[in-house]
Design a protein around this motif. Structure first.
Motif, PDB file in Angstrom:
ATOM      1  N   TYR A 220      87.213 144.591  46.266  1.00  0.00           N
ATOM      2  CA  TYR A 220      88.435 145.345  46.533  1.00  0.00           C
ATOM      3  C   TYR A 220      88.084 146.780  46.925  1.00  0.00           C
ATOM      4  N   GLN A 221      88.926 147.359  47.778  1.00  0.00           N
ATOM      5  CA  GLN A 221      88.814 148.771  48.123  1.00  0.00           C
ATOM      6  C   GLN A 221      89.752 149.582  47.235  1.00  0.00           C
ATOM      7  N   ILE A 222      89.300 150.787  46.834  1.00  0.00           N
ATOM      8  CA  ILE A 222      90.126 151.699  46.043  1.00  0.00           C
ATOM      9  C   ILE A 222      90.788 152.680  47.006  1.00  0.00           C
ATOM     10  N   ILE A 223      92.117 152.650  47.052  1.00  0.00           N
ATOM     11  CA  ILE A 223      92.853 153.580  47.920  1.00  0.00           C
ATOM     12  C   ILE A 223      93.079 154.884  47.146  1.00  0.00           C
ATOM     13  N   GLU A 224      92.802 155.999  47.821  1.00  0.00           N
ATOM     14  CA  GLU A 224      92.811 157.291  47.134  1.00  0.00           C
ATOM     15  C   GLU A 224      94.215 157.719  46.714  1.00  0.00           C
ATOM     16  N   GLU A 225      95.241 157.382  47.492  1.00  0.00           N
ATOM     17  CA  GLU A 225      96.572 157.927  47.223  1.00  0.00           C
ATOM     18  C   GLU A 225      97.083 157.528  45.838  1.00  0.00           C
ATOM     19  N   ASP A 226      97.137 156.233  45.595  1.00  0.00           N
ATOM     20  CA  ASP A 226      97.716 155.763  44.336  1.00  0.00           C
ATOM     21  C   ASP A 226      96.742 154.908  43.530  1.00  0.00           C
ATOM     22  N   ALA A 227      95.462 154.898  43.914  1.00  0.00           N
ATOM     23  CA  ALA A 227      94.421 154.140  43.198  1.00  0.00           C
ATOM     24  C   ALA A 227      94.735 152.647  43.149  1.00  0.00           C
ATOM     25  N   SER A 228      95.428 152.142  44.129  1.00  0.00           N
ATOM     26  CA  SER A 228      95.688 150.706  44.196  1.00  0.00           C
ATOM     27  C   SER A 228      94.497 150.006  44.848  1.00  0.00           C
ATOM     28  N   LEU A 229      94.474 148.694  44.735  1.00  0.00           N
ATOM     29  CA  LEU A 229      93.350 147.901  45.229  1.00  0.00           C
ATOM     30  C   LEU A 229      93.797 147.042  46.406  1.00  0.00           C
ATOM     31  N   VAL A 230      92.960 146.993  47.423  1.00  0.00           N
ATOM     32  CA  VAL A 230      93.187 146.145  48.587  1.00  0.00           C
ATOM     33  C   VAL A 230      91.932 145.319  48.796  1.00  0.00           C
ATOM     34  N   GLU A 231      92.091 144.011  48.919  1.00  0.00           N
ATOM     35  CA  GLU A 231      90.910 143.147  49.025  1.00  0.00           C
ATOM     36  C   GLU A 231      90.241 143.302  50.383  1.00  0.00           C
ATOM     37  N   ILE A 232      88.917 143.321  50.349  1.00  0.00           N
ATOM     38  CA  ILE A 232      88.118 143.429  51.573  1.00  0.00           C
ATOM     39  C   ILE A 232      87.468 142.079  51.891  1.00  0.00           C
ATOM     40  N   GLY A 233      86.800 141.504  50.925  1.00  0.00           N
ATOM     41  CA  GLY A 233      86.013 140.302  51.134  1.00  0.00           C
ATOM     42  C   GLY A 233      84.533 140.675  51.084  1.00  0.00           C
ATOM     43  N   PRO A 234      83.655 139.711  51.029  1.00  0.00           N
ATOM     44  CA  PRO A 234      83.889 138.260  51.023  1.00  0.00           C
ATOM     45  C   PRO A 234      84.333 137.771  49.645  1.00  0.00           C
ATOM     46  N   ARG A 235      84.653 136.507  49.574  1.00  0.00           N
ATOM     47  CA  ARG A 235      85.035 135.888  48.298  1.00  0.00           C
ATOM     48  C   ARG A 235      84.347 134.527  48.191  1.00  0.00           C
ATOM     49  N   PHE A 236      83.925 134.200  46.972  1.00  0.00           N
ATOM     50  CA  PHE A 236      83.318 132.891  46.717  1.00  0.00           C
ATOM     51  C   PHE A 236      83.418 132.605  45.225  1.00  0.00           C
ATOM     52  N   VAL A 237      83.172 131.351  44.856  1.00  0.00           N
ATOM     53  CA  VAL A 237      83.273 130.882  43.473  1.00  0.00           C
ATOM     54  C   VAL A 237      81.907 130.344  43.064  1.00  0.00           C
ATOM     55  N   LEU A 238      81.436 130.750  41.868  1.00  0.00           N
ATOM     56  CA  LEU A 238      80.150 130.323  41.341  1.00  0.00           C
ATOM     57  C   LEU A 238      80.380 129.362  40.184  1.00  0.00           C
ATOM     58  N   ASN A 239      79.858 128.156  40.327  1.00  0.00           N
ATOM     59  CA  ASN A 239      79.938 127.147  39.266  1.00  0.00           C
ATOM     60  C   ASN A 239      78.567 127.059  38.601  1.00  0.00           C
ATOM     61  N   LEU A 240      78.484 127.526  37.366  1.00  0.00           N
ATOM     62  CA  LEU A 240      77.198 127.611  36.683  1.00  0.00           C
ATOM     63  C   LEU A 240      76.632 126.222  36.399  1.00  0.00           C
ATOM     64  N   ILE A 241      75.338 126.059  36.686  1.00  0.00           N
ATOM     65  CA  ILE A 241      74.652 124.788  36.399  1.00  0.00           C
ATOM     66  C   ILE A 241      73.762 124.950  35.172  1.00  0.00           C
ATOM     67  N   LYS A 242      72.747 125.848  35.269  1.00  0.00           N
ATOM     68  CA  LYS A 242      71.808 126.056  34.177  1.00  0.00           C
ATOM     69  C   LYS A 242      71.328 127.501  34.176  1.00  0.00           C
ATOM     70  N   ILE A 243      70.889 127.945  33.000  1.00  0.00           N
ATOM     71  CA  ILE A 243      70.219 129.230  32.846  1.00  0.00           C
ATOM     72  C   ILE A 243      68.822 128.947  32.316  1.00  0.00           C
ATOM     73  N   PHE A 244      67.803 129.441  33.022  1.00  0.00           N
ATOM     74  CA  PHE A 244      66.412 129.197  32.663  1.00  0.00           C
ATOM     75  C   PHE A 244      65.799 130.462  32.059  1.00  0.00           C
ATOM     76  N   GLN A 245      64.809 130.240  31.195  1.00  0.00           N
ATOM     77  CA  GLN A 245      64.153 131.365  30.553  1.00  0.00           C
ATOM     78  C   GLN A 245      63.231 132.102  31.513  1.00  0.00           C
ATOM     79  N   GLY A 246      62.527 131.363  32.367  1.00  0.00           N
ATOM     80  CA  GLY A 246      61.622 131.985  33.322  1.00  0.00           C
ATOM     81  C   GLY A 246      62.313 132.258  34.644  1.00  0.00           C
ATOM     82  N   SER A 247      61.525 132.731  35.591  1.00  0.00           N
ATOM     83  CA  SER A 247      62.035 132.987  36.937  1.00  0.00           C
ATOM     84  C   SER A 247      61.868 131.742  37.787  1.00  0.00           C
TER      85      SER A 247
END
Length: 346
Positions: A220-247
């Motif tokens: 989102y962009q922050i508009i200076e006048e009233d501090a409202s938010l306007v979406e810019i993009g991009p957008r995506f959804v992350l579906n978690l599979i696993k978290i590993f200890q190593g890299s």
């Protein structure tokens, strides 16, 4: 040679009655302008470059690249993230035959301590790795519902290279695996202060929200006048599979019980379609069996034969062979002369 020397000394000796090239000095400059009889002090104010003069201490460098086989939408999403994150470094696409441990060596060569890696499979599934190189941890996600900057055409706009604010859902602090992902996202997505390629402004927000056991990314962009938010993009959804200890590997710290692989999801859709077709076929067979079944005889009504008229009797002999064709003699065509001769004879 004399002409060459004359040209070289044109600003000093040759032009005795003329003034040399004027050098512009600012009031804040420490150098002092040499005062001459014909020269007047030139007071020009230069605008400094929009870069903060602080010291760059948090030297987080993020390697952002992908494997071979990604589609155009993934490539555009990767370019959008590079635009929004000035502290990233690109690299050539990695071969699919190489194992993921090679990414750690690539990060070491590029002098990067964080990595965002897009992994494509079957030319339709996209996986996203976030890793802390070289000791871990790392997280693997399935990326869904990708919308790039070119597709969205939002009204918001932000300065290129500006630093973002990171907004996290309160659910990130309630569960340990989300708290680990929050710290990983902070270190990867936050542009370091006083980075050489960044601007000293904060005019947009990266939002991470948890809904339906998935992480939703918005910008989102922050508009200076009233501090409202306007979406810019991009957008995506992350579906978690696993978290590993190593890299890019190692012991599994967390596995998402709600995750369903895309192969299993496609299989379930095919099975549902096949079951619907089988139900339709069974209904057709039942209807066909009902038609074939003999109907129960109804009791005979004596008034049914009142208006029946007797039909004419047909011959019982049936000819099995076709009748022989009759021979018909064709009359010859008589000419006029023959007719005349015939009349004379009579």
């Amino acid at each position: 040679s004399k002409m060459g020397a004359f040209k070289r000394k044109r600003g000093v000796d040759a032009g005795a009655g003329k003034t040399g090239k004027k050098v512009k000095f600012s009031e804040n400059d420490k150098r002092k302008q040499k005062s001459g009889p014909d020269q007047e002090p030139n007071k020009e104010i230069s605008i400094p470059a929009p870069v903060s003069m602080g010291k760059w201490t948090n030297k987080e460098r993020v390697l952002l690249f992908s494997s071979r086989g990604v589609d155009f939408r993934t490539r555009h999403l990767m370019n959008d993230l590079r635009t929004l994150m000035p502290h990233t470094k690109p690299d050539t696409k990695m071969d699919r035959k190489d194992k993921l441990f090679v990414v750690n060596e690539v990060c070491e060569i590029k002098n990067c301590n964080k990595c965002i890696f897009f992994e494509a499979k079957k030319k339709q599934d996209l996986y996203l790795w976030f890793s802390n190189v070289p000791h871990g941890p790392s997280a693997k996600f399935l990326v869904q519902n990708i919308h790039t900057l070119a597709e969205l055409k939002m009204t918001g706009n932000c300065l290129k290279g500006s630093r973002p604010l990171l907004s996290f859902d309160p659910k990130f602090d309630k569960e340990p695996h989300y708290a680990l992902l929050k710290e990983l996202f902070i270190q990867i997505f936050a542009t370091p202060q006083y980075h050489p390629k960044s601007q000293p402004f904060v005019d947009h927000v990266f939002s991470f929200t948890i809904a339906d056991n998935r992480i939703w990314f918005r910008n989102y962009q922050i508009i200076e006048e009233d501090a409202s938010l306007v979406e810019i993009g991009p957008r995506f959804v992350l579906n978690l599979i696993k978290i590993f200890q190593g890299s890019f590997g190692g012991p599994t710290l967390y596995a998402n019980p709600h995750f369903q692989s895309p192969n299993m999801h496609r299989r379930m859709i095919r099975l549902a379609t096949a079951s619907r077709l089988k139900d339709k076929q069974k209904v057709k067979e039942l209807q066909k069996m009902k038609r074939i079944e003999e109907k129960e005889p109804l009791p005979q009504d004596p008034t049914d034969d009142v208006f029946v008229t007797p039909a004419e009797e047909k011959p019982s002999d049936v000819q099995l062979m076709p009748p022989e064709p009759k021979l018909v003699k064709k009359k010859k065509k008589e000419f006029k002369r023959q007719r005349m001769l015939k009349k004379q004879r009579l």
